[in-house]
Design a protein around this motif. Structure first.
Motif, PDB file in Angstrom:
ATOM      1  N   THR A  66       9.402 -47.468  10.958  1.00 36.16           N
ATOM      2  CA  THR A  66      10.089 -46.323  11.638  1.00 36.16           C
ATOM      3  C   THR A  66       9.418 -46.072  13.219  1.00 36.16           C
ATOM      4  O   THR A  66       8.521 -46.494  13.390  1.00 36.16           O
ATOM      5  CB  THR A  66       9.548 -45.383  10.604  1.00 36.16           C
ATOM      6  OG1 THR A  66       9.942 -45.139   9.453  1.00 36.16           O
ATOM      7  CG2 THR A  66       9.906 -43.685  11.506  1.00 36.16           C
ATOM      8  N   CYS A  67      10.532 -45.970  13.878  1.00 33.16           N
ATOM      9  CA  CYS A  67      10.328 -45.701  15.140  1.00 33.16           C
ATOM     10  C   CYS A  67      10.610 -44.222  15.528  1.00 33.16           C
ATOM     11  O   CYS A  67      11.639 -43.608  15.421  1.00 33.16           O
ATOM     12  CB  CYS A  67      11.124 -46.716  16.066  1.00 33.16           C
ATOM     13  SG  CYS A  67      10.523 -48.295  16.074  1.00 33.16           S
ATOM     14  N   VAL A  68       9.683 -43.531  16.013  1.00 38.85           N
ATOM     15  CA  VAL A  68       9.845 -42.064  16.548  1.00 38.85           C
ATOM     16  C   VAL A  68      10.341 -42.291  18.032  1.00 38.85           C
ATOM     17  O   VAL A  68       9.527 -42.721  18.941  1.00 38.85           O
ATOM     18  CB  VAL A  68       8.627 -41.050  16.478  1.00 38.85           C
ATOM     19  CG1 VAL A  68       8.681 -39.568  17.029  1.00 38.85           C
ATOM     20  CG2 VAL A  68       8.065 -40.912  14.809  1.00 38.85           C
ATOM     21  N   ARG A 101      11.771 -38.164   5.316  1.00 36.91           N
ATOM     22  CA  ARG A 101      10.412 -37.914   5.016  1.00 36.91           C
ATOM     23  C   ARG A 101       9.412 -37.610   6.020  1.00 36.91           C
ATOM     24  O   ARG A 101       8.706 -36.488   6.014  1.00 36.91           O
ATOM     25  CB  ARG A 101       9.872 -39.005   3.951  1.00 36.91           C
ATOM     26  CG  ARG A 101       8.407 -38.547   3.564  1.00 36.91           C
ATOM     27  CD  ARG A 101       7.825 -39.384   2.279  1.00 36.91           C
ATOM     28  NE  ARG A 101       6.596 -39.361   1.985  1.00 36.91           N
ATOM     29  CZ  ARG A 101       5.478 -40.151   2.514  1.00 36.91           C
ATOM     30  NH1 ARG A 101       5.766 -40.967   3.418  1.00 36.91           N
ATOM     31  NH2 ARG A 101       4.434 -40.030   2.072  1.00 36.91           N
ATOM     32  N   LEU A 102       9.393 -38.537   7.146  1.00 35.92           N
ATOM     33  CA  LEU A 102       8.606 -38.428   8.217  1.00 35.92           C
ATOM     34  C   LEU A 102       9.110 -37.285   9.330  1.00 35.92           C
ATOM     35  O   LEU A 102       7.988 -36.604   9.716  1.00 35.92           O
ATOM     36  CB  LEU A 102       8.527 -39.846   9.128  1.00 35.92           C
ATOM     37  CG  LEU A 102       7.527 -39.556  10.161  1.00 35.92           C
ATOM     38  CD1 LEU A 102       6.170 -39.210   9.830  1.00 35.92           C
ATOM     39  CD2 LEU A 102       7.593 -40.869  11.021  1.00 35.92           C
ATOM     40  N   ALA A 103      10.205 -37.207   9.370  1.00 41.37           N
ATOM     41  CA  ALA A 103      10.605 -36.436  10.334  1.00 41.37           C
ATOM     42  C   ALA A 103      10.563 -34.749   9.917  1.00 41.37           C
ATOM     43  O   ALA A 103      10.149 -33.846  10.647  1.00 41.37           O
ATOM     44  CB  ALA A 103      12.339 -36.349  10.320  1.00 41.37           C
ATOM     45  N   ARG A 167       0.026 -39.796  10.553  1.00 42.83           N
ATOM     46  CA  ARG A 167      -1.088 -39.914   9.798  1.00 42.83           C
ATOM     47  C   ARG A 167      -1.022 -39.636   8.280  1.00 42.83           C
ATOM     48  O   ARG A 167      -1.232 -40.631   7.389  1.00 42.83           O
ATOM     49  CB  ARG A 167      -2.398 -39.495  10.328  1.00 42.83           C
ATOM     50  CG  ARG A 167      -3.761 -40.076   9.995  1.00 42.83           C
ATOM     51  CD  ARG A 167      -5.117 -39.501  10.613  1.00 42.83           C
ATOM     52  NE  ARG A 167      -5.090 -39.851  11.940  1.00 42.83           N
ATOM     53  CZ  ARG A 167      -4.996 -38.691  12.695  1.00 42.83           C
ATOM     54  NH1 ARG A 167      -4.635 -37.437  12.420  1.00 42.83           N
ATOM     55  NH2 ARG A 167      -5.080 -38.835  14.147  1.00 42.83           N
ATOM     56  N   SER A 168      -0.357 -38.561   7.916  1.00 42.62           N
ATOM     57  CA  SER A 168      -0.350 -38.390   6.692  1.00 42.62           C
ATOM     58  C   SER A 168       1.039 -38.640   5.876  1.00 42.62           C
ATOM     59  O   SER A 168       0.863 -38.995   4.623  1.00 42.62           O
ATOM     60  CB  SER A 168      -0.233 -36.723   6.377  1.00 42.62           C
ATOM     61  OG  SER A 168       0.660 -36.032   7.259  1.00 42.62           O
ATOM     62  N   ALA A 169       1.762 -39.053   6.533  1.00 40.09           N
ATOM     63  CA  ALA A 169       3.106 -39.364   5.960  1.00 40.09           C
ATOM     64  C   ALA A 169       3.425 -41.038   6.130  1.00 40.09           C
ATOM     65  O   ALA A 169       4.555 -41.505   5.640  1.00 40.09           O
ATOM     66  CB  ALA A 169       4.327 -38.742   6.574  1.00 40.09           C
ATOM     67  N   ASN A 170       2.584 -41.664   6.858  1.00 43.25           N
ATOM     68  CA  ASN A 170       2.931 -42.964   7.304  1.00 43.25           C
ATOM     69  C   ASN A 170       3.086 -43.853   5.902  1.00 43.25           C
ATOM     70  O   ASN A 170       2.412 -43.954   5.272  1.00 43.25           O
ATOM     71  CB  ASN A 170       1.934 -43.651   8.079  1.00 43.25           C
ATOM     72  CG  ASN A 170       2.027 -45.129   8.451  1.00 43.25           C
ATOM     73  OD1 ASN A 170       2.806 -45.650   8.189  1.00 43.25           O
ATOM     74  ND2 ASN A 170       1.097 -45.531   9.216  1.00 43.25           N
ATOM     75  N   SER A 171       4.311 -44.646   5.808  1.00 43.31           N
ATOM     76  CA  SER A 171       4.544 -45.509   4.707  1.00 43.31           C
ATOM     77  C   SER A 171       5.089 -46.711   5.136  1.00 43.31           C
ATOM     78  O   SER A 171       6.007 -47.227   4.543  1.00 43.31           O
ATOM     79  CB  SER A 171       5.474 -44.687   3.763  1.00 43.31           C
ATOM     80  OG  SER A 171       6.842 -44.506   4.460  1.00 43.31           O
TER      81      SER A 171
END
Length: 269
Positions: A66-68, A101-103, A167-171
């Motif tokens: 994933t790239c923010v 999910r991350l967003a 950090r909390s959602a990294n998958s």
């Protein structure tokens, strides 16, 4: 929601085959083993001008799944701190799915960001990064963010809260890409001198130094806000250093060195 391309056929070729061929021209093959990038600074002009720098920097590091992608708001449309959390971005090179999910984790943990597609509809700074990412990381997902100017405290808070969500959602690994060109429409000598000041601050992981330099020296770096946010987030995620991969100006493509735009490709690791 499907976000249709805004600058297809303008900043980059408008057909899938032509676009993929163009991107491949700028990508550096390099070694199979590449350093993991926490953050990246990549330019966003038409590919004929900034493509060599974007291709060099994005292909020199290992990217997350994933790239923010954080871009500046050139259009003035939409909310000042805008994120999209659902849907796909449609490009000639294929659809890029938003990592919902991350967003949503970034949005729910942010004091500033708001759900808004209006700021993204005509904005090119996020869009032009995606074909490179798709070529380098097939199946890459994105989190598109567009930011307006505020103050250094806001940039730091946005970055730190973003890091906490990552950090909390990294998958599967996340890379934060700050989309920015450097000095605009000055002589090559003037642009290089000003850009070297900004680059020094970025290499020092100094977001305040960058913001101060932009104001003090009149550096027309359109994406300094995304870079400040990326630096703040990257340090929270453990960044210890940065490397300038490539610097160039539009004059290298056009031959006009009297009025150039600068482009820097930097990895934060």
């Amino acid at each position: 929601m499907i976000r249709e391309p805004a600058v297809s056929g303008q900043f980059y070729p408008g057909t899938g085959q032509s676009l993929r061929k163009e991107v491949e021209k700028y990508i550096s093959k390099g070694p199979a083993s590449k350093p993991e990038a926490i953050g990246i600074v990549s330019p966003h002009a038409g590919y004929i001008y900034s493509g060599p720098v974007a291709g060099a920097v994005l292909s020199s590091a290992s990217l997350g799944q994933t790239c923010v992608i954080i871009g500046p708001n050139h259009t003035g449309l939409g909310k000042p701190f805008s994120i999209m959390t659902e849907g796909v971005w449609r490009l000639p090179s294929g659809d890029a799915e938003i990592d919902t999910r991350l967003a949503k984790a970034i949005l729910s943990g942010s004091s500033y960001l708001e759900e808004d597609s209006g700021a993204h509809r005509s904005e090119h700074s996020v869009e032009v990064q995606i074909p490179f990412l798709q070529a380098l990381k097939p199946g890459v997902r994105i989190v598109p963010i567009v930011l307006a100017e505020a103050d250094i405290q806001a940039y730091r808070i946005i970055g730190k809260e973003m890091a906490a969500a990552i950090r909390s959602a990294n998958s599967g690994g996340v890379t934060i890409i700050a989309s920015s060109d450097m000095t605009h429409y000055e002589s090559r000598e003037s642009a290089k001198a000003k850009d070297s000041i900004a680059i020094k601050a970025i290499l020092g992981l100094d977001e305040k130094g960058l913001a101060d330099a932009v104001g003090k020296h009149g550096i027309s770096m359109c994406g300094y806000v995304p870079v400040c946010v990326m630096l703040a987030a990257a340090k929270e995620l453990g960044a210890k250093g940065a490397k300038l991969v490539k610097y160039a100006t539009s004059g290298d493509a056009s031959g006009d060195y009297g009025s150039v735009v600068g482009y820097a490709g930097i990895i934060v690791y």
